[in-house]
Design a protein around this motif. Sequence first.
Motif, PDB file in Angstrom:
ATOM      1  N   PRO A   1       0.894  -1.358   0.038  1.00  0.00           N
ATOM      2  CA  PRO A   1       0.016  -0.003  -0.003  1.00  0.00           C
ATOM      3  C   PRO A   1       1.020   1.295  -0.075  1.00  0.00           C
ATOM      4  N   VAL A   2       0.313   2.376  -0.183  1.00  0.00           N
ATOM      5  CA  VAL A   2       1.114   3.733  -0.124  1.00  0.00           C
ATOM      6  C   VAL A   2       1.538   3.841   1.270  1.00  0.00           C
ATOM      7  N   ALA A   3       2.702   4.396   1.399  1.00  0.00           N
ATOM      8  CA  ALA A   3       3.558   4.661   2.516  1.00  0.00           C
ATOM      9  C   ALA A   3       2.796   5.199   3.558  1.00  0.00           C
ATOM     10  N   LEU A   4       3.167   4.705   4.899  1.00  0.00           N
ATOM     11  CA  LEU A   4       2.205   4.960   5.961  1.00  0.00           C
ATOM     12  C   LEU A   4       2.721   6.805   6.297  1.00  0.00           C
ATOM     13  N   ARG A   5       3.707   7.110   6.301  1.00  0.00           N
ATOM     14  CA  ARG A   5       3.977   8.238   6.486  1.00  0.00           C
ATOM     15  C   ARG A   5       5.576   8.802   6.057  1.00  0.00           C
ATOM     16  N   LYS A   6       6.034  10.065   5.850  1.00  0.00           N
ATOM     17  CA  LYS A   6       7.215  10.804   5.440  1.00  0.00           C
ATOM     18  C   LYS A   6       7.584  11.478   6.560  1.00  0.00           C
TER      19      LYS A   6
ATOM     20  N   ASP B   1      11.413  13.246   7.934  1.00  0.00           N
ATOM     21  CA  ASP B   1      12.927  13.789   7.636  1.00  0.00           C
ATOM     22  C   ASP B   1      13.307  12.951   6.469  1.00  0.00           C
ATOM     23  N   THR B   2      14.361  12.255   6.390  1.00  0.00           N
ATOM     24  CA  THR B   2      14.669  11.764   5.127  1.00  0.00           C
ATOM     25  C   THR B   2      14.359  10.290   4.938  1.00  0.00           C
ATOM     26  N   TYR B   3      13.187   9.868   5.640  1.00  0.00           N
ATOM     27  CA  TYR B   3      12.710   8.378   5.401  1.00  0.00           C
ATOM     28  C   TYR B   3      11.265   8.411   5.140  1.00  0.00           C
ATOM     29  N   VAL B   4      10.765   7.446   4.447  1.00  0.00           N
ATOM     30  CA  VAL B   4       9.356   7.040   3.862  1.00  0.00           C
ATOM     31  C   VAL B   4       9.176   5.950   4.758  1.00  0.00           C
ATOM     32  N   HIS B   5       8.069   5.719   5.552  1.00  0.00           N
ATOM     33  CA  HIS B   5       8.003   4.769   6.305  1.00  0.00           C
ATOM     34  C   HIS B   5       6.715   3.893   5.818  1.00  0.00           C
ATOM     35  N   PHE B   6       7.157   2.481   5.908  1.00  0.00           N
ATOM     36  CA  PHE B   6       6.186   1.673   5.480  1.00  0.00           C
ATOM     37  C   PHE B   6       5.569   0.791   6.490  1.00  0.00           C
ATOM     38  N   ASN B   7       6.353  -0.020   7.153  1.00  0.00           N
ATOM     39  CA  ASN B   7       6.167  -0.865   8.254  1.00  0.00           C
ATOM     40  C   ASN B   7       4.931  -2.130   7.814  1.00  0.00           C
ATOM     41  N   VAL B   8       5.445  -2.758   6.554  1.00  0.00           N
ATOM     42  CA  VAL B   8       4.424  -3.583   5.977  1.00  0.00           C
ATOM     43  C   VAL B   8       5.363  -4.939   5.862  1.00  0.00           C
ATOM     44  N   ASP B   9       4.200  -6.180   5.972  1.00  0.00           N
ATOM     45  CA  ASP B   9       4.818  -7.467   5.823  1.00  0.00           C
ATOM     46  C   ASP B   9       4.554  -7.887   4.379  1.00  0.00           C
ATOM     47  N   ILE B  10       5.603  -8.501   3.726  1.00  0.00           N
ATOM     48  CA  ILE B  10       5.584  -9.129   2.345  1.00  0.00           C
ATOM     49  C   ILE B  10       5.694 -10.691   2.677  1.00  0.00           C
ATOM     50  N   GLU B  11       4.869 -11.456   2.222  1.00  0.00           N
ATOM     51  CA  GLU B  11       5.049 -13.050   2.238  1.00  0.00           C
ATOM     52  C   GLU B  11       5.641 -13.252   0.941  1.00  0.00           C
ATOM     53  N   ILE B  12       6.611 -13.934   0.771  1.00  0.00           N
ATOM     54  CA  ILE B  12       7.299 -14.327  -0.410  1.00  0.00           C
ATOM     55  C   ILE B  12       6.536 -15.504  -0.801  1.00  0.00           C
ATOM     56  N   GLN B  13       6.107 -15.553  -2.157  1.00  0.00           N
ATOM     57  CA  GLN B  13       5.418 -16.492  -2.470  1.00  0.00           C
ATOM     58  C   GLN B  13       5.633 -17.941  -3.180  1.00  0.00           C
ATOM     59  N   LYS B  14       7.086 -18.299  -2.484  1.00  0.00           N
ATOM     60  CA  LYS B  14       7.497 -19.755  -2.798  1.00  0.00           C
ATOM     61  C   LYS B  14       8.388 -19.945  -1.642  1.00  0.00           C
ATOM     62  N   HIS B  15       8.431 -21.303  -1.363  1.00  0.00           N
ATOM     63  CA  HIS B  15       9.433 -21.857  -0.319  1.00  0.00           C
ATOM     64  C   HIS B  15      10.662 -21.532  -0.636  1.00  0.00           C
ATOM     65  N   ILE B  16      11.755 -21.241   0.360  1.00  0.00           N
ATOM     66  CA  ILE B  16      12.957 -20.835  -0.026  1.00  0.00           C
ATOM     67  C   ILE B  16      13.843 -22.145  -0.853  1.00  0.00           C
ATOM     68  N   GLU B  17      13.641 -23.072  -0.099  1.00  0.00           N
ATOM     69  CA  GLU B  17      14.276 -24.278  -0.926  1.00  0.00           C
ATOM     70  C   GLU B  17      13.976 -24.330  -2.407  1.00  0.00           C
ATOM     71  N   LYS B  18      12.839 -23.791  -2.879  1.00  0.00           N
ATOM     72  CA  LYS B  18      12.481 -23.809  -4.102  1.00  0.00           C
ATOM     73  C   LYS B  18      12.853 -22.788  -5.147  1.00  0.00           C
ATOM     74  N   LEU B  19      13.439 -21.833  -4.533  1.00  0.00           N
ATOM     75  CA  LEU B  19      14.152 -20.817  -5.313  1.00  0.00           C
ATOM     76  C   LEU B  19      15.125 -21.350  -6.066  1.00  0.00           C
ATOM     77  N   THR B  20      15.307 -20.621  -7.535  1.00  0.00           N
ATOM     78  CA  THR B  20      16.488 -21.393  -8.266  1.00  0.00           C
ATOM     79  C   THR B  20      17.701 -20.553  -7.745  1.00  0.00           C
ATOM     80  N   LYS B  21      18.828 -21.239  -7.866  1.00  0.00           N
ATOM     81  CA  LYS B  21      20.039 -20.705  -7.695  1.00  0.00           C
ATOM     82  C   LYS B  21      20.089 -19.225  -8.592  1.00  0.00           C
ATOM     83  N   GLY B  22      20.897 -18.488  -7.770  1.00  0.00           N
ATOM     84  CA  GLY B  22      20.905 -16.695  -8.090  1.00  0.00           C
ATOM     85  C   GLY B  22      19.703 -16.132  -8.028  1.00  0.00           C
TER      86      GLY B  22
END
Length: 247
Positions: A149-154, A156-177
């Motif tokens: 979603p759009v950032a929570l707040r801006k 000083d020199t930071y844009v704050h998000f504080n949002v969780d992303i769930e990676i949609q693949k098991h780490i063991e199934k990701l290709t090398k590189g």
Amino acid sequence: QKTIAKIATCLELRSAALQSTQSQDEFKLEDLKKLEPILKNILTYNKEFPFDVQPVPLRKILAPGEEEHLEFEEDDEEGGAGAGSPDSFPARVPGTLLPRLPSEPGMTLLTINIEKIGLKDAGQCIDPYITVSVKDLNGIDLTPVQDTPVALRKEDTYVHFNVDIEIQKHIEKLTKGAAIFFEFKHYKPKKRFTSTKCFAFMEMDEIKPGAIVIELYKKPTDFKRKKLQLLTKKPLYLHLHQTLHKE
């Protein structure tokens, strides 16, 4: 739709007034309050709009890689290896986070919390959000692309998000590189489209529990990681926190 677009124009005028140091021709708070009854009755409102403003045009959200080509044509800058694989997964609009996958015995899932990004002009960014994708060495998507979603707040020199992303693949199934990319995007009123400002990425050996800061690179997003240029000499980073879930 036209009324909503005019309200959007008024909000942008108010935003500009708040950021301006000059007091003339300001869009005042009292003016903004006149929009409240219109918003409350948006579906039935049929009177004349109280301000003579042009509707904000519908914002064009471009596919990954597309905005770089458009912008470089306009800016007359040199393009790079920025195009992803638009046919692999459907394009998504901002704020399209996906739920965590079901757990599997012996397999690891990764949640990445995007805390904040450091930018020297953080306060100037309009509607900033981050596009997260997982790519192989050839820049091909390994999972669906997600937008925060759009950032929570801006601040000083930071844009704050504080949002969780769930990676949609098991780490063991990701290709090398493989690598996880974070593209910071914001809206450009003059050009009327959403543009990538910079990007960062995390490689597989950086996946470990806890906090991590990663460097920011100049656009266009180089999914093949061959022509990387730091955004600035200043120490600006994307701040993340990783959580691993294993059965």
